[in-house]
Design an enzyme around this catalytic site. Sequence first.
Site, PDB file in Angstrom:
ATOM      1  N   CYS A 380     -37.356  80.395  73.340  1.00  0.00           N
ATOM      2  CA  CYS A 380     -37.306  79.046  73.903  1.00  0.00           C
ATOM      3  C   CYS A 380     -38.719  78.456  73.988  1.00  0.00           C
ATOM      4  O   CYS A 380     -39.273  78.068  72.973  1.00  0.00           O
ATOM      5  CB  CYS A 380     -36.576  79.054  75.241  1.00  0.00           C
ATOM      6  SG  CYS A 380     -35.859  77.440  75.609  1.00  0.00           S
ATOM      7  N   HIS A 506     -31.560  81.494  74.150  1.00  0.00           N
ATOM      8  CA  HIS A 506     -31.858  82.661  74.988  1.00  0.00           C
ATOM      9  C   HIS A 506     -30.970  83.840  74.606  1.00  0.00           C
ATOM     10  O   HIS A 506     -29.939  84.069  75.232  1.00  0.00           O
ATOM     11  CB  HIS A 506     -31.654  82.316  76.467  1.00  0.00           C
ATOM     12  CG  HIS A 506     -32.686  81.397  77.007  1.00  0.00           C
ATOM     13  ND1 HIS A 506     -33.897  81.850  77.489  1.00  0.00           N
ATOM     14  CD2 HIS A 506     -32.714  80.052  77.128  1.00  0.00           C
ATOM     15  CE1 HIS A 506     -34.616  80.823  77.888  1.00  0.00           C
ATOM     16  NE2 HIS A 506     -33.933  79.714  77.683  1.00  0.00           N
ATOM     17  N   GLU A 508     -31.376  86.861  75.158  1.00  0.00           N
ATOM     18  CA  GLU A 508     -31.351  87.932  76.171  1.00  0.00           C
ATOM     19  C   GLU A 508     -30.095  87.903  77.038  1.00  0.00           C
ATOM     20  O   GLU A 508     -29.711  88.921  77.605  1.00  0.00           O
ATOM     21  CB  GLU A 508     -32.613  87.859  77.051  1.00  0.00           C
ATOM     22  CG  GLU A 508     -32.702  86.678  78.011  1.00  0.00           C
ATOM     23  CD  GLU A 508     -33.328  85.418  77.406  1.00  0.00           C
ATOM     24  OE1 GLU A 508     -33.325  85.300  76.160  1.00  0.00           O
ATOM     25  OE2 GLU A 508     -33.795  84.562  78.171  1.00  0.00           O
TER      26      GLU A 508
HETATM   27  N1  GLN Z   1     -39.668  73.793  78.910  1.00  0.00           N
HETATM   28  C1  GLN Z   1     -39.050  73.898  77.640  1.00  0.00           C
HETATM   29  C2  GLN Z   1     -37.941  72.896  77.459  1.00  0.00           C
HETATM   30  O1  GLN Z   1     -37.434  72.338  78.404  1.00  0.00           O
HETATM   31  C3  GLN Z   1     -38.548  75.317  77.402  1.00  0.00           C
HETATM   32  C4  GLN Z   1     -37.466  75.719  78.321  1.00  0.00           C
HETATM   33  C5  GLN Z   1     -37.180  77.201  78.281  1.00  0.00           C
HETATM   34  O2  GLN Z   1     -38.013  77.969  77.822  1.00  0.00           O
HETATM   35  N2  GLN Z   1     -36.029  77.606  78.782  1.00  0.00           N
HETATM   36  O3  GLN Z   1     -37.528  72.648  76.352  1.00  0.00           O
END
Ligand code: GLN
Length: 541
Positions: A380, A506, A508
């Site tokens: 992410c 994500h 994970e």
């Molecule tokens: N801050 C980033 C976004 O909003 C990444 C978010 C995250 O890593 N879950 O896109």
Amino acid sequence: MAKYLFITGGVVSSLGKGITAAAIGSLLTSRGLRIKILKLDPYLNVDPGTMSPYQHGEVYVTDDGAETDLDLGHYERFTGIPSSKKSNVTAGRIYWDVLKKERRGDYLGGTVQMIPHISNEIKSRVRALDDEDVDIILCEIGGTVGDIEGSIFLEAIREIGLEEGRENVMYIHLTYVPYIAAAGEVKTKPSQQSVAKLREIGIMPDILICRAEVPLTMEVRKKLSLFCNVPLGNVIEECDVKHSIYEVPLVLSDQGIDELLLVHYRIAKPQADLAPWRKVINAIRNPIGEVTIGVVGKYQELQDAYKSIFEALDHGCIAHKRKLVLKKIASEDIERGVEGLLDDVDGILIPGGFGNRGIEGKIEAIRHARETGIPFFGICMGLQCAVIEYARNVCGLAGANSKEIDPDTDHPVVCLMEDQKEVKDLGASMRLGSWDCKLTEGTHSREHYGAPMIKERHRHRYEFNNDYRETVQKNGLTIAGTTPGGELVEIVEIQEHPWFVGVQFHPEFKSQPFNPHPLFKGFIGAAAEKRERTSPAPAEG
Ligand code: GLN
């Protein structure tokens, strides 16, 4: 009609109630029962989505896009059963809904009260999980018995026992039996008092699970049984496990807890098949080597902020029979120029994150991984930083950044989803929950997943900016996955690098000990290879 199993906690918090609930859930599923798990959280936030990792640990995301308590992660990892919006309900949500009904006039001018209105709302949330596909609803009550905000939840679960019939409902109380070193004794008094508190509200626990540092003697068990009014055979000991939380199902099963439950509910099922758990434990106890993974983030001092990441790394290690050595690196320490932080790592992982603190340290860690061939996994925010690093240092786009970090950057290689013309109609501004992803043939990711289409969970606002696709591709960054129509970039890779993968989602959240996520498995495999290349393990035997 489903049976109900309620788990409360006493004496102190942080006893591992979520892990215990998850382990019991896994034993029930191993016996062929269909279960659903729910966590009731007595705090007043409407959901954990906006809660700080400092107070609450990671926010766990379900397929249907609920931002929930991290205990749901344990439930999914141990049982493999996906949770949903229905699986986590806070007191804030309950009060909110009751007050909305009151404003709408649903209560026809009646006096709205804790009992029955709030308690009924809680009960309806628990019963909402009941359908023909469920044998047992397992419900964990957050907090500790005796907390003011928790008492209405205890009232509600007491009422369910009355209404469903005691033979269909069980109460497990998880308690702490401390060892007082100065006295050389184990103490049962806190448990007695915690159970007394439960009895005050009308709940008689059927099973007592005792968290302890030392095994309970028969004398202690008898005392707990007598004073807590629980049959001697229903006093279960749960000592700290030596190697891994994945030993807990075996610890509980050895004491026959699943049998106690089935006898109470009068359900006959064959014995649990615990072979998959034994295999996992065997791999954890007998590793053939180590891998050191540097996790570069901003909440490094917190045990729970990257819970699912650490677990998924563990799963990757289980698959390769390696022992995970976690090196938690604060990205700000890299910015401060602390020497040697990345020296002895076999892989670098950058987890998700919000805001700009520590960003430059993450970018620096990625540059190091890219240039020296250390396996890299960006998740992410980790992918977004990898794109920024590539744009700046390979494509020569000086000052490239994410609009989240620098809204005025000349090269916004990461921007808001609504800034992208291709995706105007793809929905709300926060991408939450499960999205389809199409993988590109011939990439690491396509090979690891072994399928052309996958589903992964998201939680972010910002995206790879499509205006820069051509530039980065021309300079050697591969787009290894996109949304099915190609609108949004989901995965980037560097093909010439031993293992360099960044994902917008994500992964994970979907990894399990006996079913490790393919990318975590691939990443640990690459890290283990690097380890063996640079410091070969001594020959076995
Ligand atoms: N801050 C980033 C976004 O909003 C990444 C978010 C995250 O890593 N879950 O896109």
